[in-house]
Scaffold this motif. Structure first.
Motif, PDB file in Angstrom:
ATOM      1  N   ASP A 188       0.865  -1.224   0.174  1.00 11.86           N
ATOM      2  CA  ASP A 188      -0.028   0.340   0.373  1.00 11.86           C
ATOM      3  C   ASP A 188       1.474   1.250   0.136  1.00 11.86           C
ATOM      4  OD1 ASP A 188      -2.327  -1.282   0.149  1.00 11.86           O
ATOM      5  OD2 ASP A 188      -2.285  -1.759   2.102  1.00 11.86           O
ATOM      6  N   LEU A 189       1.907   1.245   0.628  1.00  6.79           N
ATOM      7  CA  LEU A 189       3.010   2.053   0.415  1.00  6.79           C
ATOM      8  C   LEU A 189       3.898   2.388  -0.536  1.00  6.79           C
ATOM      9  CD1 LEU A 189       4.479   2.036   4.335  1.00  6.79           C
ATOM     10  CD2 LEU A 189       2.363   3.995   3.178  1.00  6.79           C
ATOM     11  N   CYS A 190       4.330   1.254  -0.729  1.00  7.87           N
ATOM     12  CA  CYS A 190       5.058   1.083  -3.663  1.00  7.87           C
ATOM     13  C   CYS A 190       5.053   2.038  -3.301  1.00  7.87           C
ATOM     14  CB  CYS A 190       5.573  -0.045  -2.713  1.00  7.87           C
ATOM     15  SG  CYS A 190       6.550  -0.421  -3.543  1.00  7.87           S
ATOM     16  N   ASP A 191       5.696   3.015  -3.589  1.00  4.64           N
ATOM     17  CA  ASP A 191       5.295   3.763  -4.991  1.00  4.64           C
ATOM     18  C   ASP A 191       6.259   3.708  -6.457  1.00  4.64           C
ATOM     19  OD1 ASP A 191       3.525   5.551  -4.100  1.00  4.64           O
ATOM     20  OD2 ASP A 191       4.945   6.951  -3.222  1.00  4.64           O
ATOM     21  N   MET A 217      14.714   3.363  -4.765  1.00  5.82           N
ATOM     22  CA  MET A 217      15.636   3.812  -4.091  1.00  5.82           C
ATOM     23  C   MET A 217      16.907   2.037  -3.760  1.00  5.82           C
ATOM     24  SD  MET A 217      16.498   6.592  -4.564  1.00  5.82           S
ATOM     25  CE  MET A 217      17.884   6.706  -2.988  1.00  5.82           C
ATOM     26  N   CYS A 218      15.530   1.304  -3.413  1.00  6.33           N
ATOM     27  CA  CYS A 218      15.879  -0.364  -2.601  1.00  6.33           C
ATOM     28  C   CYS A 218      16.499  -1.316  -3.727  1.00  6.33           C
ATOM     29  CB  CYS A 218      14.584  -1.276  -2.468  1.00  6.33           C
ATOM     30  SG  CYS A 218      13.582  -1.220  -3.526  1.00  6.33           S
ATOM     31  N   GLN A 219      16.480  -0.856  -4.874  1.00 10.91           N
ATOM     32  CA  GLN A 219      16.767  -1.991  -6.158  1.00 10.91           C
ATOM     33  C   GLN A 219      18.414  -0.861  -6.839  1.00 10.91           C
ATOM     34  OE1 GLN A 219      14.787  -2.984  -9.415  1.00 10.91           O
ATOM     35  NE2 GLN A 219      16.243  -1.788 -10.808  1.00 10.91           N
ATOM     36  N   SER A 220      18.591   0.030  -6.250  1.00  9.04           N
ATOM     37  CA  SER A 220      20.167   0.822  -6.803  1.00  9.04           C
ATOM     38  C   SER A 220      20.555   0.782  -5.594  1.00  9.04           C
ATOM     39  CB  SER A 220      19.650   2.174  -6.444  1.00  9.04           C
ATOM     40  OG  SER A 220      18.983   2.523  -5.656  1.00  9.04           O
ATOM     41  N   MET A 221      20.726   0.548  -4.677  1.00 11.53           N
ATOM     42  CA  MET A 221      21.332  -0.234  -3.239  1.00 11.53           C
ATOM     43  C   MET A 221      21.173  -1.376  -2.996  1.00 11.53           C
ATOM     44  SD  MET A 221      20.000   2.361  -0.447  1.00 11.53           S
ATOM     45  CE  MET A 221      21.707   2.347   0.713  1.00 11.53           C
ATOM     46  N   ALA A 222      20.442  -2.239  -3.116  1.00  9.97           N
ATOM     47  CA  ALA A 222      20.353  -3.543  -3.113  1.00  9.97           C
ATOM     48  C   ALA A 222      19.618  -4.672  -4.615  1.00  9.97           C
ATOM     49  CB  ALA A 222      20.030  -3.951  -1.753  1.00  9.97           C
ATOM     50  N   HIS A 223      20.509  -4.852  -5.342  1.00 10.52           N
ATOM     51  CA  HIS A 223      19.614  -5.013  -6.681  1.00 10.52           C
ATOM     52  C   HIS A 223      19.628  -6.145  -6.672  1.00 10.52           C
ATOM     53  CE1 HIS A 223      23.465  -6.046  -8.465  1.00 10.52           C
ATOM     54  NE2 HIS A 223      24.194  -5.128  -8.025  1.00 10.52           N
ATOM     55  N   ALA A 252      20.231  -0.336   5.031  1.00 13.65           N
ATOM     56  CA  ALA A 252      21.151   0.545   4.735  1.00 13.65           C
ATOM     57  C   ALA A 252      19.933   0.783   3.328  1.00 13.65           C
ATOM     58  CB  ALA A 252      22.491   0.150   3.656  1.00 13.65           C
ATOM     59  N   ALA A 253      19.390  -0.413   2.110  1.00 16.63           N
ATOM     60  CA  ALA A 253      18.994  -0.127   1.295  1.00 16.63           C
ATOM     61  C   ALA A 253      17.801   0.047   1.842  1.00 16.63           C
ATOM     62  CB  ALA A 253      18.763  -1.848   0.423  1.00 16.63           C
ATOM     63  N   ILE A 254      16.918  -1.161   2.964  1.00 19.16           N
ATOM     64  CA  ILE A 254      15.356  -0.104   3.190  1.00 19.16           C
ATOM     65  C   ILE A 254      15.457   0.876   3.735  1.00 19.16           C
ATOM     66  CG2 ILE A 254      14.176  -1.239   5.520  1.00 19.16           C
ATOM     67  CD1 ILE A 254      14.961  -4.097   4.526  1.00 19.16           C
ATOM     68  N   ASN A 255      16.459   1.517   3.965  1.00 15.86           N
ATOM     69  CA  ASN A 255      16.120   2.562   5.626  1.00 15.86           C
ATOM     70  C   ASN A 255      16.246   3.785   3.462  1.00 15.86           C
ATOM     71  OD1 ASN A 255      16.486   1.749   8.150  1.00 15.86           O
ATOM     72  ND2 ASN A 255      17.865   2.028   8.441  1.00 15.86           N
ATOM     73  N   SER A 256      16.711   3.806   2.959  1.00 19.53           N
ATOM     74  CA  SER A 256      16.779   4.826   1.710  1.00 19.53           C
ATOM     75  C   SER A 256      15.106   4.548   0.982  1.00 19.53           C
ATOM     76  CB  SER A 256      17.784   4.249   0.995  1.00 19.53           C
ATOM     77  OG  SER A 256      17.212   3.284   0.278  1.00 19.53           O
ATOM     78  N   CYS A 257      14.143   3.950   1.222  1.00 24.08           N
ATOM     79  CA  CYS A 257      12.868   4.167   1.020  1.00 24.08           C
ATOM     80  C   CYS A 257      12.207   5.300   1.178  1.00 24.08           C
ATOM     81  CB  CYS A 257      12.122   2.496   1.031  1.00 24.08           C
ATOM     82  SG  CYS A 257      10.389   2.639   0.621  1.00 24.08           S
ATOM     83  N   PRO A 258      11.773   6.280   0.799  1.00 25.31           N
ATOM     84  CA  PRO A 258      11.561   7.650   0.761  1.00 25.31           C
ATOM     85  C   PRO A 258       9.878   7.492   1.664  1.00 25.31           C
ATOM     86  CG  PRO A 258      11.478   7.742  -1.541  1.00 25.31           C
ATOM     87  CD  PRO A 258      12.418   5.937  -0.642  1.00 25.31           C
ATOM     88  N   VAL A 259       9.379   6.376   1.159  1.00 19.23           N
ATOM     89  CA  VAL A 259       8.198   6.112   1.774  1.00 19.23           C
ATOM     90  C   VAL A 259       7.961   4.747   2.596  1.00 19.23           C
ATOM     91  CG1 VAL A 259       6.747   6.884  -0.673  1.00 19.23           C
ATOM     92  CG2 VAL A 259       7.320   4.992  -0.490  1.00 19.23           C
ATOM     93  N   LEU A 260       8.905   4.556   2.935  1.00 15.98           N
ATOM     94  CA  LEU A 260       8.828   3.555   4.466  1.00 15.98           C
ATOM     95  C   LEU A 260       8.232   2.220   4.570  1.00 15.98           C
ATOM     96  CD1 LEU A 260       8.616   6.335   7.205  1.00 15.98           C
ATOM     97  CD2 LEU A 260      10.754   5.608   6.606  1.00 15.98           C
TER      98      LEU A 260
END
Length: 63
Positions: A8-11, A15-21, A49-57
């Motif tokens: 419901d939150l994922c847009d 960012m996650c892919q760029s940090m942990a493809h 780090a990848a999870i913390n980079s998610c701007p919509v949490l």
């Protein structure tokens, strides 16, 4: 541990892919897919780090 996605939150920002493809992938419709839902403990630092980079949490780790 397990990667958890709040769909419901994922847009589909990616960012996650760029940090942990190796664990996250966006398809052509910007829908994020977890490639390995239960990664080994040795990946915790990278995934955190990848999870913390998610701007919509939209991501978290269980366990």
């Amino acid at each position: 541990m397990r990667i958890v996605v709040d769909r419901d939150l994922c847009d589909g920002i990616g960012m996650c892919q760029s940090m942990a493809h190796e664990f996250f992938e966006l398809d052509d419709d910007d829908v994020m897919h977890v490639l390995e839902e239960n990664p080994g403990e040795e990946h915790r630092k990278q995934l955190t780090a990848a999870i913390n980079s998610c701007p919509v949490l939209a991501l978290s780790l269980e366990g």
